[in-house]
Write a protein that holds these residues in place. Structure first.
Motif: not given
Length: 377
Positions: A184-187, A190, A209, A214-215, A228, A257, A262, A357
């Motif tokens: 969970q989370g594409a930072g 993640g 995300d 970011r995805l 997404r 995330a 989340a 982001g």
């Protein structure tokens, strides 16, 4: 004089200040900063979400530098002499006491009450103890790691704080070969967790995300699918994950995330008897409501928290980067995460870009846009 970016207090723009060149204590080291990172933690610092921060501070807790001066005989973690000219990084956490209950009995040094962190728990009045500066002063108790031959400093800073944090989360996750894993989370944390899950033998790795850019970065770096989060259909990503896992859910879900909702969503995406690892909640962003019977006990769910990282994670980070730094997925390297390089005068812009982001990783180059390092174009 040495220029550094100083965060005076929360919700106030970072400003450039000048500091006197430091006099080194015995066994201290002075670095010329090559790169420092902008981490999600720095955004939290900007908003005052961390308790006990002694503003004003020089942010930047993970950095790479060239050794400029050494006072005495200083050795890195492998026992090699630290010499002027060497490219090094260092564990931002120092001052761990190695004598308290957490250090000696629980073996959980990340919970030592005496630990300090560069760029976070040191006031700018104490000196150059953060990476957003032309120089970094390494106190005698700081653990130094020399970069392996051939490892580009850009690769190290692209991994930054996120890779050792993700290493700790993966360690807690105990992934088995063939596991289906959801992140969970594409930072940065993640995406690093997703990369490490693949390297640990996961059969499929999915990442969710709300930000499509970011995805897309995660997809380029080799995840099985990027899903997404749709604000118009809040349950869509949960349904998608369950469909891709035969309606069972993931064997392991890793929360990176940092938002309360989340937590319950992660539970819903994890199969009965699975494992849920929470690493994204470094600050208090609020509460999440769960039902202990249906969400945990009836699911036979294991939930594990992850706090920070220690020297073992930082050390293994360099080994991972040396082995896999140029091929984390689809022939791409960690450098793909770098979305922007900023000067000291552009740190407020860098913080804005990370907070909104617009990119995965922003790095600060305090000594000019083209530092004189091998491998930098």
């Amino acid at each position: 004089m040495v220029r550094a970016a100083v965060m005076p207090e929360p919700m106030v723009p970072v400003e450039i200040r000048e500091f006197a060149e430091p006099t080194l204590q015995d066994n201290a080291v002075l670095l010329e900063t090559v790169f420092s990172e902008v981490c999600g933690t720095d955004v939290h610092l900007r908003h005052g979400r961390l308790a006990g921060v002694p503003y004003p501070i020089i942010p930047g807790h993970v950095s790479v530098g060239r050794v400029e001066a050494v006072n005495g005989e200083v050795r890195d973690i492998d026992g090699n002499d630290v010499r002027p000219g060497s490219l090094v990084t260092f564990l931002d956490v120092h001052g761990t006491c190695h004598r308290c209950w957490y250090c000696l009995v629980a073996k959980e040094t990340t919970k030592c009450p005496e630990r300090h962190v560069y760029g976070i728990t040191h006031s700018a009045t104490e000196g150059l103890l953060g990476g957003w500066s032309e120089r970094i002063y390494l106190q005698p108790d700081v653990h130094i790691l020399t970069l392996p031959d051939g490892l580009d400093p850009r690769t190290v800073i692209a991994a930054g704080c996120a890779l050792p944090t993700a290493l700790h989360a993966i360690e807690r996750a105990e992934i088995s070969i063939g596991d289906r894993v959801v992140v969970q989370g594409a930072g940065p944390v993640g995406i690093n967790a997703a990369i490490l899950a693949r390297l640990s033998g996961a059969g499929e790795v999915f990442i969710v995300d709300p930000v499509e850019t970011r995805l897309e970065g995660a997809r380029r770096l080799g995840v099985s699918a990027g899903v997404r989060i749709d604000p118009e259909d809040p349950g869509r990503h949960i349904r998608a994950i369950r469909e891709m896992t035969g309606q069972r859910g993931a064997d392991v879900t890793i929360e990176a995330a940092g938002v309360p909702q989340a937590f319950k969503e992660g539970i819903a995406m994890t199969r009965d008897g699975g494992r849920y690892v929470v690493v994204g909640h470094y600050t208090d962003t609020g509460s999440a409501s769960v039902n202990p019977h249906t969400d945990i006990n009836k699911k036979h769910l294991e939930i594990r928290g992850t706090w920070g990282s220690d020297l073992s994670h930082f050390y293994r980070m360099l080994d991972v980067l040396k082995r896999h730094g140029n091929d984390v997925g689809n022939g791409l390297g960690w450098d793909e995460m770098i979305g922007g390089v900023y000067s000291l005068g552009e740190v407020n812009m860098a913080l804005d870009d990370v907070e909104n982001g617009r990119l995965i990783k922003a790095i600060i180059c305090p000594n000019g846009d083209r530092p004189s390092i091998v491998g930098y174009p």
